[in-house]
Enzyme design. Structure first.
Site, PDB file in Angstrom:
ATOM      1  N   HIS A  52      55.594  -4.643  11.727  1.00  0.00           N
ATOM      2  CA  HIS A  52      55.108  -3.280  11.490  1.00  0.00           C
ATOM      3  C   HIS A  52      55.528  -2.402  12.663  1.00  0.00           C
ATOM      4  CE1 HIS A  52      51.758  -4.931   8.644  1.00  0.00           C
ATOM      5  NE2 HIS A  52      52.973  -5.252   8.272  1.00  0.00           N
ATOM      6  N   GLN A 236      53.063  -7.406   4.168  1.00  0.00           N
ATOM      7  CA  GLN A 236      53.943  -7.675   3.014  1.00  0.00           C
ATOM      8  C   GLN A 236      53.732  -6.592   1.935  1.00  0.00           C
ATOM      9  OE1 GLN A 236      52.195 -10.826   4.357  1.00  0.00           O
ATOM     10  NE2 GLN A 236      53.921 -10.553   5.697  1.00  0.00           N
TER      11      GLN A 236
HETATM   12  P1  GDP Z   1      55.980  -2.040   7.422  1.00  0.00           P
HETATM   13  O1  GDP Z   1      56.311  -3.492   7.514  1.00  0.00           O
HETATM   14  O2  GDP Z   1      55.489  -1.646   6.071  1.00  0.00           O
HETATM   15  O3  GDP Z   1      55.037  -1.582   8.508  1.00  0.00           O
HETATM   16  O4  GDP Z   1      57.350  -1.269   7.641  1.00  0.00           O
HETATM   17  P2  GDP Z   1      58.463  -1.591   8.770  1.00  0.00           P
HETATM   18  O5  GDP Z   1      57.941  -1.131  10.077  1.00  0.00           O
HETATM   19  O6  GDP Z   1      58.938  -2.982   8.650  1.00  0.00           O
HETATM   20  O7  GDP Z   1      59.660  -0.696   8.255  1.00  0.00           O
HETATM   21  C1  GDP Z   1      59.560   0.676   8.141  1.00  0.00           C
HETATM   22  C2  GDP Z   1      60.625   1.321   9.075  1.00  0.00           C
HETATM   23  O8  GDP Z   1      60.772   2.681   8.722  1.00  0.00           O
HETATM   24  C3  GDP Z   1      60.200   1.337  10.535  1.00  0.00           C
HETATM   25  O9  GDP Z   1      61.343   1.224  11.327  1.00  0.00           O
HETATM   26  C4  GDP Z   1      59.538   2.707  10.717  1.00  0.00           C
HETATM   27  O10 GDP Z   1      59.611   3.181  12.054  1.00  0.00           O
HETATM   28  C5  GDP Z   1      60.396   3.537   9.804  1.00  0.00           C
HETATM   29  N1  GDP Z   1      59.696   4.663   9.148  1.00  0.00           N
HETATM   30  C6  GDP Z   1      58.414   4.734   8.693  1.00  0.00           C
HETATM   31  N2  GDP Z   1      58.201   5.893   8.045  1.00  0.00           N
HETATM   32  C7  GDP Z   1      59.361   6.574   8.094  1.00  0.00           C
HETATM   33  C8  GDP Z   1      59.801   7.817   7.563  1.00  0.00           C
HETATM   34  O11 GDP Z   1      59.078   8.543   6.907  1.00  0.00           O
HETATM   35  N3  GDP Z   1      61.107   8.174   7.789  1.00  0.00           N
HETATM   36  C9  GDP Z   1      61.964   7.395   8.498  1.00  0.00           C
HETATM   37  N4  GDP Z   1      63.207   7.830   8.656  1.00  0.00           N
HETATM   38  N5  GDP Z   1      61.592   6.211   9.016  1.00  0.00           N
HETATM   39  C10 GDP Z   1      60.313   5.803   8.797  1.00  0.00           C
HETATM   40  P1  IMO Z   2      55.847  -6.591   6.237  1.00  0.00           P
HETATM   41  O1  IMO Z   2      54.376  -6.756   6.532  1.00  0.00           O
HETATM   42  C1  IMO Z   2      59.330  -7.774   3.910  1.00  0.00           C
HETATM   43  C2  IMO Z   2      59.532 -11.931   2.577  1.00  0.00           C
HETATM   44  C3  IMO Z   2      60.613 -12.780   3.195  1.00  0.00           C
HETATM   45  C4  IMO Z   2      60.912 -13.716   2.028  1.00  0.00           C
HETATM   46  C5  IMO Z   2      59.530 -13.948   1.417  1.00  0.00           C
HETATM   47  C6  IMO Z   2      58.863 -15.237   1.870  1.00  0.00           C
HETATM   48  O2  IMO Z   2      56.656  -6.238   7.429  1.00  0.00           O
HETATM   49  O3  IMO Z   2      56.044  -5.688   5.076  1.00  0.00           O
HETATM   50  P2  IMO Z   2      57.695 -15.985   4.141  1.00  0.00           P
HETATM   51  O4  IMO Z   2      58.250 -16.101   5.537  1.00  0.00           O
HETATM   52  O5  IMO Z   2      56.543 -15.035   4.040  1.00  0.00           O
HETATM   53  O6  IMO Z   2      57.394 -17.304   3.521  1.00  0.00           O
HETATM   54  O7  IMO Z   2      58.915 -15.360   3.283  1.00  0.00           O
HETATM   55  O8  IMO Z   2      58.740 -12.842   1.824  1.00  0.00           O
HETATM   56  N1  IMO Z   2      58.635 -11.258   3.543  1.00  0.00           N
HETATM   57  C7  IMO Z   2      58.700  -9.955   3.843  1.00  0.00           C
HETATM   58  N2  IMO Z   2      59.552  -9.010   3.428  1.00  0.00           N
HETATM   59  N3  IMO Z   2      58.308  -7.447   4.720  1.00  0.00           N
HETATM   60  C8  IMO Z   2      57.429  -8.383   5.130  1.00  0.00           C
HETATM   61  O9  IMO Z   2      56.327  -8.084   5.854  1.00  0.00           O
HETATM   62  C9  IMO Z   2      57.613  -9.723   4.712  1.00  0.00           C
HETATM   63  N4  IMO Z   2      56.952 -10.881   4.937  1.00  0.00           N
HETATM   64  C10 IMO Z   2      57.578 -11.808   4.195  1.00  0.00           C
HETATM   65  O10 IMO Z   2      61.738 -12.024   3.564  1.00  0.00           O
HETATM   66  O11 IMO Z   2      61.686 -13.044   1.070  1.00  0.00           O
HETATM   67 MG    MG Z   3      57.892  -4.743   8.028  1.00  0.00          MG
END
Ligand code: GDP
Ligand code: IMO
Ligand code: MG
Length: 441
Positions: A52, A236
């Site tokens: 995150h 996830q």
């Molecule tokens: P999460 O796992 O749901 O918390 O999402 P991640 O952090 O894995 O992926 C979201 C990515 O998008 C991160 O690098 C954030 O900093 C970025 N992000 C979130 N909201 C926005 C947005 O509105 N615009 C852009 N350009 N990036 C964003």
């Molecule tokens: P956040 O919280 C995206 C995916 C993995 C794989 C499947 C199973 O950042 O949104 P695992 O290691 O959980 O047994 O893998 O789930 N996966 C995610 N994909 N965001 C995640 O978390 C994920 N956590 C697991 O890539 O396809």
């Molecule tokens: Mg993520």
């Protein structure tokens, strides 16, 4: 009476934040934003498969286990019983925060004594199984998530409370290793593991974590009595849910909102608002069905502009058009009250946009995502075409500052999902956000 009414003005109630797609929707950013209005932030499922990302005052922080509320000084963060916790990763995260000048003591962070612990043999089995599967692999994060949840269900898991009891830990590790080493050596062709070094390192980590290990459910009960506001941070996404996702291409926990109760130890009547995070397009990491996937230059454009690389494994995320069948299923499965649309800015510059409003299988319209992988593979998307917009929208702070085409895009999402939009994110930074209304207002 007066005190209660006043509290209502500043207290947004207890809010659950969940991903509506396949993860990485921007949950961390939205949780960070909503933390300002909460007193406690709780994670309730998953483990360090999550990544995150928060961007605050230009600084990027990535959390795998610690709830995204940790950057606010006076908020309590809790790791619920529903998680699988790798203690090494947790301690590393605490150290990194310390380096950044954020001291995380037990007054800021609690770890449920009932949370299950990821052991080295879980990671070894996860990786060896993926290697053995070859082309047919799931594409897990390799963090031992599945094998740890398996042991929980098999009633042989190690829990946080066991890290503080050398005799129990020794007994569990020795019994478990007999089975795991047989599996690793005889079936998967991998190296066996020794109990001694595992015990030494886990007892040492247990000592460090002991002050944080507590009964999270009891803490939450007290918070409810004190009329504090609790934010539940999902990890996830709904379509990675072990029951409701694209099984078997899923994770091993339940990321749906209902899981907040079991995974934190709180009753369902304490959940007041569920926010579904919807990325303005669709991504997925790892294998599995993806009806609206784009393997052309538009997919590359979105991948590059959205910097779509996994926050946990660094893998390139697969990208595609927004699939509203997936989002509508999530509205039902989570009982969503509102939507937070993220990464709308990434779509700027595309001449035409498409959103998937239905699936077709051999000429027949399908309203929900089918459970069968075979039927899923046979689905073709029914698209609604829409004009794009060219302007940079990252400075917009109100809906009416968005180009008409962007507002129309949001309208279609609301209409097809049947859920109102509460937040629109137009950039990674905390301030790059349009709040239509705060959840619970
Ligand atoms: P999460 O796992 O749901 O918390 O999402 P991640 O952090 O894995 O992926 C979201 C990515 O998008 C991160 O690098 C954030 O900093 C970025 N992000 C979130 N909201 C926005 C947005 O509105 N615009 C852009 N350009 N990036 C964003
Ligand atoms: P956040 O919280 C995206 C995916 C993995 C794989 C499947 C199973 O950042 O949104 P695992 O290691 O959980 O047994 O893998 O789930 N996966 C995610 N994909 N965001 C995640 O978390 C994920 N956590 C697991 O890539 O396809
Ligand atoms: Mg993520």
């Amino acid at each position: 009476m007066l005190a209660l009414d006043m509290k209502k003005e500043i207290n947004m109630g207890n809010v659950v934040v969940v991903g509506t797609q396949w993860g990485d929707e921007g949950k961390g950013k939205v949780v960070d934003l909503l933390t300002a209005r909460s007193d406690l932030v709780v994670r309730f499922q998953g483990g360090n498969n999550a990544g995150h990302t928060l961007v605050v005052e230009g600084r990027q922080f990535i959390f795998h286990l610690i709830p995204s509320g940790i950057l606010y000084e006076n908020k309590k963060c809790l790791i619920g019983n529903g998680l699988v916790v790798d203690p090494e990763v947790l301690l590393e995260e605490m150290d990194k925060l310390k380096e950044a000048g954020i001291e995380v003591g037990p007054e800021r962070l609690s770890l449920s004594e009932k949370a299950h612990i990821i052991m080295p043999y879980h990671r070894a089995v996860d990786l060896a199984r993926e290697t053995a599967k070859g082309k047919g692999k799931l594409g897990t994060t390799g963090r031992g998530i599945g094998p740890c949840y398996e042991d929980k269900a098999a009633r042989i898991g190690v829990r946080a409370v066991d890290l503080m009891d050398p005799d129990v830990l020794k007994e569990k590790v020795e019994v478990n290793l007999k089975e795991k080493n047989f599996l690793l050596e005889k079936l998967l062709g991998a190296q066996p593991l020794e109990a001694g070094p595992i015990l030494d390192s886990y007892l040492a980590m247990g000592e460090k974590l002991a002050p944080f290990i507590t009964d999270v459910s009891v803490e939450l009960e007290q918070a409810v009595k004190d009329q504090k506001s609790i934010l539940f941070e999902g990890a996830q996404g709904t379509h990675l849910d072990v029951d409701h996702g694209t099984y078997p291409f899923v994770t091993s926990s339940n990321p749906v909102a209902g899981s907040a109760c079991a995974g934190a130890g709180i009753g369902p009547k304490q959940l007041h608002h569920v926010v579904g995070i919807v990325k303005a397009y669709t991504t997925r990491v790892g294998a599995g069905p993806f009806v609206t996937e784009l393997t052309d230059e538009t997919g590359d454009y979105i991948q590059a502009r959205g910097k779509e690389f996994g926050a946990t494994t660094g893998r390139r995320r697969r990208c595609g058009w927004l699939d509203l069948i997936v989002v509508r299923d999530s509205a039902r499965l989570n009982g969503l009250d509102s939507l937070a649309i993220t990464k709308l800015d990434v779509l700027s510059g595309l001449e035409n946009l498409r959103v998937c409003v239905g699936y077709e299988i051999e000429g027949e319209k399908v309203e929900q995502r089918p459970a069968s992988l075979g039927r899923m593979a046979a689905c073709t998307p029914i698209y609604q075409d829409m004009p794009g917009w060219q302007d940079d929208i990252s400075t917009a702070r109100k809906l009416n500052a968005l180009p008409g085409a962007a507002r129309a895009y949001l309208d279609v999402i609301e209409h097809v999902a049947g859920i109102p939009v509460s937040i629109v994110s137009v950039g990674a930074g905390r301030e790059e956000t349009i709040v239509v209304r705060y959840p619970g207002d």
